[in-house]
Design a protein around this motif. Structure first.
Motif, PDB file in Angstrom:
ATOM      1  N   MET A  51       0.828  -1.209   0.000  1.00  0.00           N
ATOM      2  CA  MET A  51       0.000   0.000   0.000  1.00  0.00           C
ATOM      3  C   MET A  51       0.862   1.259   0.000  1.00  0.00           C
ATOM      4  SD  MET A  51      -2.989  -1.332   2.588  1.00  0.00           S
ATOM      5  CE  MET A  51      -3.801   0.252   2.754  1.00  0.00           C
ATOM      6  N   GLY A  52       1.902   1.246  -0.840  1.00  0.00           N
ATOM      7  CA  GLY A  52       2.787   2.406  -0.928  1.00  0.00           C
ATOM      8  C   GLY A  52       2.091   3.663  -1.390  1.00  0.00           C
ATOM      9  N   GLY A  53       0.941   3.490  -2.066  1.00  0.00           N
ATOM     10  CA  GLY A  53       0.188   4.637  -2.552  1.00  0.00           C
ATOM     11  C   GLY A  53      -0.365   5.527  -1.457  1.00  0.00           C
ATOM     12  N   VAL A  54      -0.374   5.037  -0.221  1.00  0.00           N
ATOM     13  CA  VAL A  54      -0.841   5.856   0.907  1.00  0.00           C
ATOM     14  C   VAL A  54       0.002   7.133   1.019  1.00  0.00           C
ATOM     15  CG1 VAL A  54      -0.945   5.956   3.438  1.00  0.00           C
ATOM     16  CG2 VAL A  54      -1.854   3.960   2.222  1.00  0.00           C
ATOM     17  N   VAL A  55       1.284   7.035   0.684  1.00  0.00           N
ATOM     18  CA  VAL A  55       2.164   8.205   0.746  1.00  0.00           C
ATOM     19  C   VAL A  55       1.724   9.255  -0.272  1.00  0.00           C
ATOM     20  CG1 VAL A  55       4.540   9.020   0.445  1.00  0.00           C
ATOM     21  CG2 VAL A  55       4.106   6.881   1.643  1.00  0.00           C
ATOM     22  N   PHE A  56       1.194   8.829  -1.423  1.00  0.00           N
ATOM     23  CA  PHE A  56       0.669   9.781  -2.399  1.00  0.00           C
ATOM     24  C   PHE A  56      -0.427  10.642  -1.779  1.00  0.00           C
ATOM     25  CE2 PHE A  56       1.571   6.602  -6.110  1.00  0.00           C
ATOM     26  CZ  PHE A  56       2.920   6.897  -6.024  1.00  0.00           C
ATOM     27  N   ASN A 158      -4.675   1.091 -13.028  1.00  0.00           N
ATOM     28  CA  ASN A 158      -4.777  -0.024 -12.077  1.00  0.00           C
ATOM     29  C   ASN A 158      -4.437  -1.346 -12.746  1.00  0.00           C
ATOM     30  OD1 ASN A 158      -5.436  -1.299  -9.603  1.00  0.00           O
ATOM     31  ND2 ASN A 158      -7.479  -1.778 -10.366  1.00  0.00           N
ATOM     32  N   ILE A 159      -4.928  -1.549 -13.973  1.00  0.00           N
ATOM     33  CA  ILE A 159      -4.647  -2.778 -14.719  1.00  0.00           C
ATOM     34  C   ILE A 159      -3.158  -2.879 -15.067  1.00  0.00           C
ATOM     35  CG2 ILE A 159      -4.990  -3.876 -16.981  1.00  0.00           C
ATOM     36  CD1 ILE A 159      -7.915  -2.888 -16.839  1.00  0.00           C
ATOM     37  N   THR A 160      -2.540  -1.754 -15.368  1.00  0.00           N
ATOM     38  CA  THR A 160      -1.129  -1.732 -15.760  1.00  0.00           C
ATOM     39  C   THR A 160      -0.202  -2.034 -14.594  1.00  0.00           C
ATOM     40  OG1 THR A 160      -1.670  -0.085 -17.440  1.00  0.00           O
ATOM     41  CG2 THR A 160       0.654  -0.334 -16.899  1.00  0.00           C
ATOM     42  N   ASP A 161      -0.660  -1.748 -13.378  1.00  0.00           N
ATOM     43  CA  ASP A 161       0.177  -1.926 -12.189  1.00  0.00           C
ATOM     44  C   ASP A 161       0.300  -3.411 -11.835  1.00  0.00           C
ATOM     45  OD1 ASP A 161       1.650  -1.354  -9.876  1.00  0.00           O
ATOM     46  OD2 ASP A 161      -0.172  -1.272  -8.656  1.00  0.00           O
ATOM     47  N   GLY A 162       1.164  -4.112 -12.579  1.00  0.00           N
ATOM     48  CA  GLY A 162       1.332  -5.534 -12.324  1.00  0.00           C
ATOM     49  C   GLY A 162       2.772  -5.995 -12.293  1.00  0.00           C
ATOM     50  N   LEU A 163       3.702  -5.108 -12.639  1.00  0.00           N
ATOM     51  CA  LEU A 163       5.128  -5.434 -12.624  1.00  0.00           C
ATOM     52  C   LEU A 163       5.881  -4.355 -11.855  1.00  0.00           C
ATOM     53  CD1 LEU A 163       5.748  -6.431 -16.379  1.00  0.00           C
ATOM     54  CD2 LEU A 163       5.118  -7.930 -14.479  1.00  0.00           C
ATOM     55  N   ASP A 164       7.016  -4.721 -11.291  1.00  0.00           N
ATOM     56  CA  ASP A 164       7.822  -3.760 -10.541  1.00  0.00           C
ATOM     57  C   ASP A 164       8.166  -2.554 -11.419  1.00  0.00           C
ATOM     58  OD1 ASP A 164       7.695  -5.721  -8.653  1.00  0.00           O
ATOM     59  OD2 ASP A 164       9.837  -6.184  -8.620  1.00  0.00           O
ATOM     60  N   GLY A 165       7.734  -1.386 -10.997  1.00  0.00           N
ATOM     61  CA  GLY A 165       8.096  -0.152 -11.678  1.00  0.00           C
ATOM     62  C   GLY A 165       7.308   0.190 -12.928  1.00  0.00           C
ATOM     63  N   LEU A 166       6.469  -0.711 -13.410  1.00  0.00           N
ATOM     64  CA  LEU A 166       5.800  -0.477 -14.697  1.00  0.00           C
ATOM     65  C   LEU A 166       4.859   0.721 -14.674  1.00  0.00           C
ATOM     66  CD1 LEU A 166       5.149  -1.203 -17.589  1.00  0.00           C
ATOM     67  CD2 LEU A 166       3.541  -2.938 -16.749  1.00  0.00           C
ATOM     68  N   ALA A 167       3.913   0.744 -13.751  1.00  0.00           N
ATOM     69  CA  ALA A 167       2.922   1.823 -13.722  1.00  0.00           C
ATOM     70  C   ALA A 167       3.565   3.160 -13.336  1.00  0.00           C
ATOM     71  CB  ALA A 167       1.794   1.479 -12.751  1.00  0.00           C
ATOM     72  N   ALA A 168       4.416   3.154 -12.317  1.00  0.00           N
ATOM     73  CA  ALA A 168       5.039   4.404 -11.861  1.00  0.00           C
ATOM     74  C   ALA A 168       5.960   4.989 -12.928  1.00  0.00           C
ATOM     75  CB  ALA A 168       5.816   4.165 -10.567  1.00  0.00           C
ATOM     76  N   PRO A 209      14.277  -5.428  -7.520  1.00  0.00           N
ATOM     77  CA  PRO A 209      13.159  -6.042  -6.811  1.00  0.00           C
ATOM     78  C   PRO A 209      12.446  -5.019  -5.910  1.00  0.00           C
ATOM     79  CG  PRO A 209      15.193  -6.611  -5.703  1.00  0.00           C
ATOM     80  CD  PRO A 209      15.574  -5.800  -6.918  1.00  0.00           C
ATOM     81  N   ALA A 210      11.149  -4.895  -6.060  1.00  0.00           N
ATOM     82  CA  ALA A 210      10.378  -3.860  -5.369  1.00  0.00           C
ATOM     83  C   ALA A 210      10.400  -4.039  -3.862  1.00  0.00           C
ATOM     84  CB  ALA A 210       8.934  -3.882  -5.861  1.00  0.00           C
ATOM     85  N   LYS A 211      10.571  -2.916  -3.172  1.00  0.00           N
ATOM     86  CA  LYS A 211      10.486  -2.908  -1.706  1.00  0.00           C
ATOM     87  C   LYS A 211       9.061  -2.609  -1.259  1.00  0.00           C
ATOM     88  CE  LYS A 211      14.944  -3.428  -0.942  1.00  0.00           C
ATOM     89  NZ  LYS A 211      15.351  -3.635  -2.352  1.00  0.00           N
ATOM     90  N   THR A 212       8.252  -2.081  -2.191  1.00  0.00           N
ATOM     91  CA  THR A 212       6.850  -1.783  -1.905  1.00  0.00           C
ATOM     92  C   THR A 212       6.075  -1.744  -3.212  1.00  0.00           C
ATOM     93  OG1 THR A 212       5.321  -0.221  -0.847  1.00  0.00           O
ATOM     94  CG2 THR A 212       7.186   0.720  -2.021  1.00  0.00           C
ATOM     95  N   PHE A 213       4.788  -2.039  -3.138  1.00  0.00           N
ATOM     96  CA  PHE A 213       3.873  -1.884  -4.267  1.00  0.00           C
ATOM     97  C   PHE A 213       2.936  -0.722  -3.959  1.00  0.00           C
ATOM     98  CE2 PHE A 213       4.308  -6.738  -4.494  1.00  0.00           C
ATOM     99  CZ  PHE A 213       5.400  -6.660  -5.342  1.00  0.00           C
ATOM    100  N   MET A 214       2.436  -0.057  -5.003  1.00  0.00           N
ATOM    101  CA  MET A 214       1.541   1.078  -4.759  1.00  0.00           C
ATOM    102  C   MET A 214       0.138   0.635  -4.385  1.00  0.00           C
ATOM    103  SD  MET A 214       0.673   2.673  -8.529  1.00  0.00           S
ATOM    104  CE  MET A 214       2.370   2.908  -9.032  1.00  0.00           C
ATOM    105  N   GLY A 215      -0.264  -0.578  -4.789  1.00  0.00           N
ATOM    106  CA  GLY A 215      -1.605  -1.061  -4.498  1.00  0.00           C
ATOM    107  C   GLY A 215      -2.658  -0.279  -5.268  1.00  0.00           C
ATOM    108  N   ASP A 216      -3.912  -0.614  -5.055  1.00  0.00           N
ATOM    109  CA  ASP A 216      -5.005   0.111  -5.705  1.00  0.00           C
ATOM    110  C   ASP A 216      -5.036   1.563  -5.240  1.00  0.00           C
ATOM    111  OD1 ASP A 216      -5.601  -2.304  -6.819  1.00  0.00           O
ATOM    112  OD2 ASP A 216      -7.751  -2.195  -6.397  1.00  0.00           O
ATOM    113  N   THR A 217      -4.573   1.816  -4.026  1.00  0.00           N
ATOM    114  CA  THR A 217      -4.507   3.196  -3.513  1.00  0.00           C
ATOM    115  C   THR A 217      -3.693   4.065  -4.461  1.00  0.00           C
ATOM    116  OG1 THR A 217      -4.497   2.294  -1.267  1.00  0.00           O
ATOM    117  CG2 THR A 217      -3.958   4.631  -1.513  1.00  0.00           C
ATOM    118  N   GLY A 218      -2.510   3.583  -4.805  1.00  0.00           N
ATOM    119  CA  GLY A 218      -1.617   4.352  -5.674  1.00  0.00           C
ATOM    120  C   GLY A 218      -2.045   4.394  -7.119  1.00  0.00           C
ATOM    121  N   SER A 219      -2.476   3.258  -7.667  1.00  0.00           N
ATOM    122  CA  SER A 219      -2.848   3.225  -9.085  1.00  0.00           C
ATOM    123  C   SER A 219      -4.099   4.065  -9.351  1.00  0.00           C
ATOM    124  CB  SER A 219      -3.069   1.785  -9.552  1.00  0.00           C
ATOM    125  OG  SER A 219      -4.106   1.155  -8.824  1.00  0.00           O
ATOM    126  N   HIS A 220      -5.066   4.017  -8.427  1.00  0.00           N
ATOM    127  CA  HIS A 220      -6.259   4.861  -8.571  1.00  0.00           C
ATOM    128  C   HIS A 220      -5.877   6.339  -8.468  1.00  0.00           C
ATOM    129  CE1 HIS A 220      -8.475   1.187  -8.283  1.00  0.00           C
ATOM    130  NE2 HIS A 220      -9.646   1.792  -8.173  1.00  0.00           N
TER     131      HIS A 220
END
Length: 307
Positions: A51-56, A158-168, A209-220
């Motif tokens: 839930m790294g997107g919480v920081v956003f 949200n759909i694109t957020d499936g690989l390390d670093g791809l969506a961001a 290798p990702a230390k965190t994922f953004m989750g739906d919070t970040g992708s939305h």
């Protein structure tokens, strides 16, 4: 002054993300991987904070406080409230220890209500348009198209957020394209700086290798921010070049669902498209880098055609 502001925002992003990762690890704030996923590195990804997107959301609140205005409130309301919808989804997944959170129909309804209200506000302020010089039937075309494209963008990211670093990483490329698609006035410049450095700070910890994922919070949140930038500047159609890879990813999922249900066969080994190439044995980093490249080339070509 802008340099100092950017530096402050970058440091805040890095520090808050680092602290949040520590908190997530302490409370085991991870996400169960989908049972029907690619099944690659399942144990590693299941143990990664999700839930790294919480920081956003936190940084957006800081941005509003630093530059409090009606325009700022209206702009940030779309990504923040979109992120809140994603947060509810992430939290339900965490609490239930499954990969299923917010019911799909309930989440879609919440998104559509938010998008409808936000588009009406932009229309009433007189900012709504497809593109400068494009006739939009006095808003009758611009309103439904903006509504559909905002909701689509939120879900496409949200759909694109499936690989390390791809969506961001793709989002950062989108911001680069936005520099030539929207007027870079003082307000937009500040928004672009804030979005760029909050995303860059996250990507620092999200590259493989990702230390965190953004989750739906970040992708939305990112989907809402990209759509808000285009629509609020009277350039709804700018979503097409700026969201090039996100649109491709969403189309691949739509095509896969259609062909399975109507033709009883698959077009892709797995959808969305990035998983198709994973299934073909391509390394995750290679897929991410190539998708970034495709996004940059596609976005620039479409943008040039529109300008």
């Amino acid at each position: 002054m802008k340099f100092l502001y950017a530096l402050i925002f970058l440091v805040l992003s890095l520090v808050l993300q680092y602290i949040w990762i520590k908190i997530q690890k302490h409370i085991h704030l991870t996400q169960q991987q989908k049972s029907y996923g690619v099944n690659i590195e399942v144990e590693i990804k299941s143990a990664t904070p999700s839930m790294g997107g919480v920081v956003f959301l936190c940084l957006a609140v800081i941005a509003i406080i630093l530059d409090f205005s009606v325009d700022s409130l209206i702009f940030w309301s779309l990504p923040v409230l979109s992120g809140v919808i994603g947060f509810i989804d992430d939290w339900l997944k965490f609490r239930s220890h499954t990969s299923e959170g917010f019911r799909s129909l309930a989440k879609l309804k919440a998104q559509l209500i938010l998008c409808a209200i936000w588009v009406i506000i932009i229309f009433l302020r007189g900012n709504l348009a497809l593109w400068p010089g494009v006739y939009d039937l006095g808003g009758w075309l611009a309103i439904p198209l903006a509504f559909l494209m905002i909701a689509g963008t939120i879900n496409a990211v949200n759909i694109t957020d499936g690989l390390d670093g791809l969506a961001a990483g793709s989002f950062l490329i989108s911001l680069g394209v936005m520099l030539v698609l929207i007027p870079v006035n003082e307000f937009n410049a500040k928004i672009l700086i804030e979005l760029f450095f909050m995303t860059a700070g996250f990507l620092f910890f999200n590259t493989r290798p990702a230390k965190t994922f953004m989750g739906d919070t970040g992708s939305h949140f990112l989907g809402g921010a990209l759509a808000a930038l285009c629509v609020m500047n009277g350039r709804t159609l700018a979503i097409i070049p700026a969201g090039f890879i996100f649109i491709l990813e969403m189309l691949s999922s739509a095509i896969q669902i259609f062909t399975i249900r109507k033709l009883n066969k698959k077009i892709f080994l797995m959808a969305p498209l990035h998983h198709h190439y994973q299934k073909k044995g391509l390394d995750e980093t290679a897929v991410t880098l190539r998708f970034w490249l495709v996004h940059a080339i596609g976005a620039v070509l479409v943008a040039l055609a529109m300008l």
